[in-house]
Design an enzyme around this catalytic site. Structure first.
Site, mmCIF file in Angstrom:
data_model
loop_
_atom_site.group_PDB
_atom_site.id
_atom_site.type_symbol
_atom_site.label_atom_id
_atom_site.label_comp_id
_atom_site.label_asym_id
_atom_site.label_seq_id
_atom_site.Cartn_x
_atom_site.Cartn_y
_atom_site.Cartn_z
ATOM 1 N N ASP A 16 0.796 -1.222 0.000
ATOM 2 C CA ASP A 16 0.000 0.000 0.000
ATOM 3 C C ASP A 16 0.835 1.282 0.000
ATOM 4 O O ASP A 16 0.582 2.201 -0.769
ATOM 5 C CB ASP A 16 -0.847 -0.016 1.277
ATOM 6 C CG ASP A 16 -2.294 0.213 0.950
ATOM 7 O OD1 ASP A 16 -2.742 -0.308 -0.104
ATOM 8 O OD2 ASP A 16 -2.960 0.914 1.727
ATOM 9 N N LEU A 181 7.384 16.098 8.581
ATOM 10 C CA LEU A 181 8.506 17.027 8.421
ATOM 11 C C LEU A 181 8.635 17.520 6.983
ATOM 12 O O LEU A 181 9.388 18.452 6.705
ATOM 13 C CB LEU A 181 9.806 16.358 8.867
ATOM 14 C CG LEU A 181 9.892 16.125 10.374
ATOM 15 C CD1 LEU A 181 11.144 15.342 10.714
ATOM 16 C CD2 LEU A 181 9.890 17.452 11.112
ATOM 17 N N GLY A 182 7.908 16.887 6.072
ATOM 18 C CA GLY A 182 7.958 17.327 4.678
ATOM 19 C C GLY A 182 6.802 18.247 4.335
ATOM 20 O O GLY A 182 6.698 18.720 3.203
ATOM 21 N N HIS A 241 4.421 12.020 14.443
ATOM 22 C CA HIS A 241 4.079 13.241 13.709
ATOM 23 C C HIS A 241 3.904 14.457 14.638
ATOM 24 O O HIS A 241 4.496 15.505 14.435
ATOM 25 C CB HIS A 241 2.800 13.054 12.890
ATOM 26 C CG HIS A 241 2.843 11.896 11.935
ATOM 27 N ND1 HIS A 241 3.997 11.497 11.310
ATOM 28 C CD2 HIS A 241 1.878 11.053 11.491
ATOM 29 C CE1 HIS A 241 3.729 10.462 10.520
ATOM 30 N NE2 HIS A 241 2.449 10.172 10.619
HETATM 31 C C1 BG6 Z 1 0.083 8.039 8.991
HETATM 32 C C2 BG6 Z 1 -0.825 7.275 9.906
HETATM 33 O O1 BG6 Z 1 1.399 7.995 9.457
HETATM 34 O O2 BG6 Z 1 -0.345 9.372 8.888
HETATM 35 C C3 BG6 Z 1 -2.241 7.345 9.406
HETATM 36 O O3 BG6 Z 1 -0.406 5.937 9.975
HETATM 37 C C4 BG6 Z 1 -2.661 8.785 9.191
HETATM 38 O O4 BG6 Z 1 -3.133 6.720 10.298
HETATM 39 C C5 BG6 Z 1 -1.630 9.538 8.356
HETATM 40 O O5 BG6 Z 1 -3.906 8.783 8.529
HETATM 41 C C6 BG6 Z 1 -1.942 11.004 8.274
HETATM 42 O O6 BG6 Z 1 -1.150 11.627 7.298
HETATM 43 P P1 BG6 Z 1 -1.686 12.901 6.537
HETATM 44 O O7 BG6 Z 1 -0.521 13.353 5.728
HETATM 45 O O8 BG6 Z 1 -2.855 12.461 5.722
HETATM 46 O O9 BG6 Z 1 -2.085 13.882 7.584
#
Ligand code: BG6
Length: 486
Positions: A16, A181-182, A241
């Protein structure tokens, strides 16, 4: 053009992550001319895939002119092989060497992207180290690995994984990706903080009352329940994050923009974090509502699971700048909207000459990470017209309006390019990871031991009300801008 023979190997090519993120990011870099001419993209995975089928599934996620798409797909080769035997990796090495000799080009670069579950990292890294790390010495060649979270389940398991990888590859070759971070707004943080003279002196406990870091997603686990249930929202989003967001918000000014100068400061502030307290944490789990299923309705989620899909907690930084300023982190799935934002809420003025109380009229600097990047400052201003009544208004910068024609790269595009250029600035160093785990590990152990119960909240709502109570306890005051009626 600097000539380079570049090979990008995507391990876990049929998964994925590779389909949705890695290949599309490579495609954008290709389209925009950021990949050298002599680039090969080699997919590697266990299944005996036919290259046509792999290209077709990759194509589903590419957006661009059909000519670009087909030229990009032509660069992709596929090699099936196992993750735990030398054979497959020897085959990979043979492919890489043949290419490099064929181009006879120096320097050569090899980027290995591990789009794989971390449980196989040790064996894959061993296979790569033992079989694929020999490169023409005279070439000044480079080899780098990109690895994705989750790095362990807690401090001890993360350290164990780090030791295993560290025994094989030095830190300079390991690129731990955290795609937050990107993101544009994250990359803006050090500029906003350290290039604006009026912000610098106010960025501390004397002026700031509390900081909110909020992550909201409208969808649930979307078929990823099996994965998600082992981790929960804290390990999935907050420990990595949102912790990176916190580090950028709270760190001191680095000596320079060099990768290690920045990461030194991030580690320093993360090490000042107190362990998150269970009594300053609210957990939630979503139940069915409207057309959305409940978390426990997902057939891949074990019956009776107590894994949180929502969490809110207070983080406290014990240093001179931040002592007494709560950082409230909130993250949830199946909420009422998609939004990631940061709110820096200031203290009210000490005395007022106005009739109204200014307590609910706080200056607030809001950074919206997504969707639609924006930065706005809530200001208390005179209501226009005859009256001198103070009201809250917003000085706002919306990226869509002001920078409409600007290309804002996706986080993965930016970070892949950094890795190709050898810039580790936006990758997580081992000691950062350790400090981030240390703050959450006692809480995670308490949750795993069943000491905290997630509160049910209907899908599509703001999450448990108790989270608002927690934010209020941390000093957050809801400050609404005056709505203009002409
Ligand atoms: C991922 C998580 O690291 O970050 C996900 O595993 C989450 O559950 C995603 O949905 C969120 O990323 P973004 O860039 O869509 O905010």
């Amino acid at each position: 053009e600097r000539k380079i023979c570049l090979s990008v190997v995507v391990l876990g090519a049929s998964g994925d992550l590779a389909k949705k993120k890695t290949f599309p990011a490579l495609f954008t870099l290709f389209k925009r001319g950021f990949l050298p001419k002599n680039v090969a993209i080699i997919g590697y995975a266990r299944s005996k895939l036919n290259i046509k089928d792999l290209r077709a599934t990759i194509a589903e996620h590419l957006k661009g002119a059909s000519g670009d798409v087909s030229r990009f797909l032509d660069l992709i080769a596929y090699l099936p092989g196992s993750y735990d035997s030398a054979e497959g990796f020897q085959g990979l090495q043979a492919v890489l060497v043949t290419r490099e000799q064929q181009y006879g080009m120096c320097p050569a670069g090899r980027l290995f992207y591990l789009a794989l579950p971390p449980s196989v990292y040790p064996q894959v890294c061993k296979g790569l180290k033992e079989n694929c790390s020999e490169m023409a010495a005279q070439c000044n060649s480079w080899l780098r690995l990109i690895v994705e979270k989750p790095f362990g389940m807690d401090l001890a398991s993360s350290e164990e994984l780090a030791n295993q990888l560290g025994a094989l590859f030095p830190e300079e070759q390991l690129y731990r990706i955290d795609h937050y971070l990107g993101k544009e707004m994250m990359q803006n943080m050090l500029v906003l903080r350290f290039a604006n003279q009026f912000i610098q002196p106010a960025w501390n406990r004397n002026f700031i009352s509390n900081i909110q870091i909020c992550f909201k997603e409208p969808f649930g686990t979307d078929g990823r329940g099996g994965y998600f249930d082992q981790f929960g929202i804290i390990r999935d989003v907050m420990q990595n994050h949102l912790m990176q967001v916190l580090a950028l918000l709270a760190m001191e000014q680095p000596v320079s923009l060099a990768a290690d100068d920045i990461r030194d400061e991030k580690v320093k502030v993360l090490r000042c974090l107190a362990a998150v307290r269970p009594d300053e944490t609210v957990l939630g789990q979503h139940t069915a509502a409207g057309s959305q299923a409940g978390y426990l309705d997902d057939p891949t989620v074990p019956k009776g699971s107590r894994t949180p899909t929502f969490a809110s907690c207070i983080l406290r930084i014990n240093n001179e700048r931040w002592a007494g300023v709560p950082f409230v982190m909130k993250a949830g799935k199946a909420l009422n909207e998609r939004k990631v934002e940061i709110r820096v809420q200031f203290k009210p003025p000490a005395a007022t000459i106005h009739n109204n109380s200014l307590d609910a009229m706080r200056n607030e600097l809001v950074m919206r990470v997504q969707p639609d990047e924006a930065i706005y400052m809530k200001m208390v201003l005179k209501r226009p017209g005859l009256s001198v009544e103070p009201i809250v208004s917003e000085m706002d910068l919306s990226y869509k309006q002001r920078y409409s024609a600007t290309f804002i790269p996706d986080a993965y595009e930016r970070l892949l390019l950094d890795a190709l250029r050898g810039d580790q600035q936006h990758f997580v160093r081992r000691d950062e990871l350790r400090a981030a785990w240390a703050a959450f590990t006692p809480l995670l152990h308490a949750i795993d031991a069943g000491e905290l119960t997630p509160l049910p909240y209907p899908a599509g709502t703001r999450g448990p009300h108790e989270a608002d109570v927690l934010a209020a306890k941390a000093g957050f005051v809801k400050t609404s801008a005056y709505v203009w009626k002409d």
